[in-house]
Design a protein around this motif. Structure first.
Motif, short mmCIF file in Angstrom:
data_model
loop_
_atom_site.label_atom_id
_atom_site.label_comp_id
_atom_site.label_asym_id
_atom_site.label_seq_id
_atom_site.Cartn_x
_atom_site.Cartn_y
_atom_site.Cartn_z
N PRO A 1 38.31 39.82 42.26
CA PRO A 1 38.42 38.73 41.28
C PRO A 1 39.34 39.16 40.13
CG PRO A 1 36.13 39.08 41.91
CD PRO A 1 36.93 40.22 42.50
N ALA A 2 39.96 38.18 39.50
CA ALA A 2 40.89 38.46 38.41
C ALA A 2 40.16 39.18 37.26
CB ALA A 2 41.50 37.17 37.90
N TYR A 3 40.85 40.15 36.68
CA TYR A 3 40.33 40.93 35.55
C TYR A 3 41.32 40.78 34.40
CZ TYR A 3 38.91 44.89 32.67
OH TYR A 3 38.50 45.68 31.62
N ALA A 40 37.87 47.38 43.63
CA ALA A 40 38.45 47.43 44.97
C ALA A 40 37.83 48.57 45.77
CB ALA A 40 39.97 47.60 44.88
N TRP A 41 37.60 49.71 45.10
CA TRP A 41 36.94 50.82 45.78
C TRP A 41 35.51 50.44 46.16
CZ3 TRP A 41 38.92 54.36 41.40
CH2 TRP A 41 40.24 54.73 41.65
N ASP A 42 34.84 49.65 45.31
CA ASP A 42 33.48 49.20 45.63
C ASP A 42 33.46 48.44 46.95
OD1 ASP A 42 32.48 50.33 43.32
OD2 ASP A 42 32.42 48.44 42.20
N VAL A 56 44.88 40.70 36.10
CA VAL A 56 45.27 41.41 37.30
C VAL A 56 44.22 41.32 38.40
CG1 VAL A 56 46.75 43.05 36.07
CG2 VAL A 56 44.35 43.60 36.41
N THR A 57 44.68 41.49 39.63
CA THR A 57 43.80 41.63 40.79
C THR A 57 44.18 42.93 41.48
OG1 THR A 57 45.30 40.39 42.22
CG2 THR A 57 43.52 39.14 41.15
N ALA A 58 43.26 43.46 42.27
CA ALA A 58 43.48 44.72 42.97
C ALA A 58 43.18 44.54 44.46
CB ALA A 58 42.59 45.81 42.38
N THR A 59 44.12 44.95 45.29
CA THR A 59 43.96 44.82 46.74
C THR A 59 43.99 46.21 47.36
OG1 THR A 59 45.07 42.67 46.68
CG2 THR A 59 44.92 43.77 48.82
N LEU A 60 42.90 46.58 48.01
CA LEU A 60 42.79 47.91 48.63
C LEU A 60 43.17 47.86 50.09
CD1 LEU A 60 40.29 50.67 48.16
CD2 LEU A 60 40.52 49.77 50.47
N VAL A 89 47.79 46.78 42.39
CA VAL A 89 47.33 45.97 41.26
C VAL A 89 48.47 45.06 40.85
CG1 VAL A 89 46.47 46.00 38.90
CG2 VAL A 89 45.70 47.74 40.52
N ARG A 90 48.21 43.74 40.92
CA ARG A 90 49.24 42.74 40.61
C ARG A 90 48.82 41.86 39.45
NH1 ARG A 90 53.03 41.31 45.06
NH2 ARG A 90 52.94 43.10 46.45
N ASP A 91 49.82 41.40 38.73
CA ASP A 91 49.56 40.52 37.59
C ASP A 91 49.51 39.06 38.05
OD1 ASP A 91 52.25 39.75 37.88
OD2 ASP A 91 52.92 40.93 36.16
N ALA A 92 49.39 38.15 37.09
CA ALA A 92 49.21 36.73 37.40
C ALA A 92 50.41 36.11 38.11
CB ALA A 92 48.89 35.96 36.12
#
Length: 140
Positions: free
Chosen positions: A16-18, A57-59, A93-97, A117-120
Protein backbone atom coordinates in the motif's frame (compact mmCIF):
# COMPACT_ATOMS: atom_id res chain seq x y z
CA UNK A 1 6.59 -26.69 0.48
CA UNK A 2 9.71 -24.81 1.56
CA UNK A 3 11.36 -22.09 -0.47
CA UNK A 4 13.50 -23.43 -3.32
CA UNK A 5 15.59 -21.98 -6.16
CA UNK A 6 12.44 -22.29 -8.30
CA UNK A 7 10.99 -19.33 -6.37
CA UNK A 8 13.62 -16.98 -7.84
CA UNK A 9 11.89 -14.48 -10.10
CA UNK A 10 8.71 -14.33 -8.04
CA UNK A 11 7.43 -10.77 -7.72
CA UNK A 12 4.80 -9.74 -5.20
CA UNK A 13 2.15 -7.05 -5.48
CA UNK A 14 3.22 -3.51 -4.50
CA UNK A 15 2.69 -2.54 -0.88
CA UNK A 16 0.00 0.00 0.00
CA UNK A 17 1.10 3.59 -0.61
CA UNK A 18 3.22 5.13 2.15
CA UNK A 19 3.49 8.89 2.56
CA UNK A 20 6.86 10.15 3.72
CA UNK A 21 6.17 12.97 6.16
CA UNK A 22 8.44 15.47 7.84
CA UNK A 23 7.33 14.06 11.21
CA UNK A 24 8.28 10.48 10.29
CA UNK A 25 11.64 11.60 8.94
CA UNK A 26 12.26 13.62 12.12
CA UNK A 27 11.30 10.63 14.35
CA UNK A 28 13.62 8.34 12.39
CA UNK A 29 16.51 10.81 12.54
CA UNK A 30 15.96 11.24 16.30
CA UNK A 31 15.94 7.46 16.81
CA UNK A 32 19.31 7.31 15.05
CA UNK A 33 20.61 10.20 17.11
CA UNK A 34 21.31 12.22 13.99
CA UNK A 35 20.17 15.74 13.24
CA UNK A 36 17.42 16.34 10.72
CA UNK A 37 19.13 17.43 7.51
CA UNK A 38 17.86 20.89 6.67
CA UNK A 39 19.61 23.39 4.52
CA UNK A 40 18.78 25.55 1.58
CA UNK A 41 16.80 22.70 0.06
CA UNK A 42 14.09 20.37 1.34
CA UNK A 43 14.38 18.05 4.32
CA UNK A 44 15.93 14.77 3.20
CA UNK A 45 15.36 11.41 4.89
CA UNK A 46 18.45 9.62 6.25
CA UNK A 47 19.64 6.92 3.81
CA UNK A 48 18.55 4.08 6.09
CA UNK A 49 14.97 5.47 6.10
CA UNK A 50 14.60 3.16 3.11
CA UNK A 51 14.09 0.34 5.63
CA UNK A 52 10.85 1.99 6.75
CA UNK A 53 9.34 1.81 3.27
CA UNK A 54 10.78 -1.59 2.34
CA UNK A 55 9.81 -3.31 5.61
CA UNK A 56 6.20 -4.00 4.55
CA UNK A 57 7.47 -5.64 1.34
CA UNK A 58 9.71 -7.92 3.37
CA UNK A 59 6.71 -8.76 5.58
CA UNK A 60 4.93 -10.09 2.48
CA UNK A 61 7.86 -12.43 1.84
CA UNK A 62 8.01 -13.69 5.42
CA UNK A 63 4.26 -14.32 5.61
CA UNK A 64 3.92 -16.14 2.28
CA UNK A 65 2.65 -19.55 3.45
CA UNK A 66 4.05 -21.29 0.37
CA UNK A 67 7.63 -20.45 1.37
CA UNK A 68 7.39 -21.76 4.93
CA UNK A 69 9.72 -19.11 6.36
CA UNK A 70 9.82 -18.48 10.10
CA UNK A 71 11.00 -14.99 10.97
CA UNK A 72 12.53 -16.23 14.22
CA UNK A 73 14.89 -18.37 12.10
CA UNK A 74 16.00 -15.53 9.81
CA UNK A 75 19.26 -13.59 9.98
CA UNK A 76 19.48 -10.39 7.93
CA UNK A 77 22.88 -11.00 6.35
CA UNK A 78 23.32 -8.10 3.93
CA UNK A 79 21.63 -4.86 2.91
CA UNK A 80 22.26 -2.26 0.24
CA UNK A 81 20.22 0.80 -0.70
CA UNK A 82 20.75 2.25 -4.17
CA UNK A 83 19.13 5.66 -4.37
CA UNK A 84 18.06 7.29 -7.62
CA UNK A 85 17.14 10.35 -5.56
CA UNK A 86 16.63 11.07 -1.84
CA UNK A 87 13.34 10.35 -0.13
CA UNK A 88 11.66 13.60 0.89
CA UNK A 89 8.55 14.58 2.84
CA UNK A 90 5.62 14.59 0.47
CA UNK A 91 6.76 11.50 -1.42
CA UNK A 92 4.09 8.82 -1.69
CA UNK A 93 5.79 5.52 -2.44
CA UNK A 94 5.07 1.83 -2.92
CA UNK A 95 7.51 -1.06 -2.62
CA UNK A 96 7.55 -4.15 -4.83
CA UNK A 97 9.61 -7.14 -3.71
CA UNK A 98 11.11 -9.72 -6.05
CA UNK A 99 12.99 -12.84 -5.05
CA UNK A 100 16.25 -12.56 -6.97
CA UNK A 101 17.97 -15.78 -5.93
CA UNK A 102 17.53 -18.73 -3.58
CA UNK A 103 20.36 -21.06 -2.59
CA UNK A 104 19.78 -24.10 -0.42
CA UNK A 105 22.63 -25.62 1.58
CA UNK A 106 21.35 -28.46 3.74
CA UNK A 107 18.86 -26.96 6.20
CA UNK A 108 19.93 -23.41 5.33
CA UNK A 109 18.28 -21.23 2.71
CA UNK A 110 19.98 -18.08 1.47
CA UNK A 111 17.42 -15.72 -0.03
CA UNK A 112 18.38 -12.63 -2.01
CA UNK A 113 15.64 -10.08 -2.59
CA UNK A 114 15.28 -6.80 -4.39
CA UNK A 115 12.68 -4.16 -3.48
CA UNK A 116 11.85 -1.49 -6.04
CA UNK A 117 10.49 1.65 -4.35
CA UNK A 118 8.56 3.92 -6.71
CA UNK A 119 6.94 7.29 -6.28
CA UNK A 120 3.44 8.38 -7.31
CA UNK A 121 4.52 8.87 -10.94
CA UNK A 122 6.07 5.37 -11.05
CA UNK A 123 9.66 6.59 -11.01
CA UNK A 124 12.12 4.44 -9.06
CA UNK A 125 13.34 6.30 -5.98
CA UNK A 126 15.48 3.51 -4.58
CA UNK A 127 16.22 -0.17 -4.91
CA UNK A 128 16.91 -2.12 -1.73
CA UNK A 129 18.78 -5.39 -2.10
CA UNK A 130 18.88 -7.70 0.90
CA UNK A 131 20.11 -11.18 1.69
CA UNK A 132 18.44 -13.27 4.38
CA UNK A 133 19.67 -16.56 5.81
CA UNK A 134 16.91 -18.89 6.97
CA UNK A 135 17.61 -22.04 8.96
CA UNK A 136 14.99 -24.72 8.57
CA UNK A 137 14.13 -26.99 11.48
CA UNK A 138 15.48 -30.49 11.08
CA UNK A 139 12.88 -33.09 10.12
CA UNK A 140 11.59 -35.14 13.01
Amino acid sequence: MPITPDHAGRTYEPTPAYEVTRGKVAEFAAALGTPLVEGNGPVVAPPTFGAVVTGPAWDVLFTDPELGLQLRRVVHADQQFRYHRPLEPGDVVTATLSIAKVRVRGATEIITTSVDVRDAVEQTVLVADATFVHSREAAA
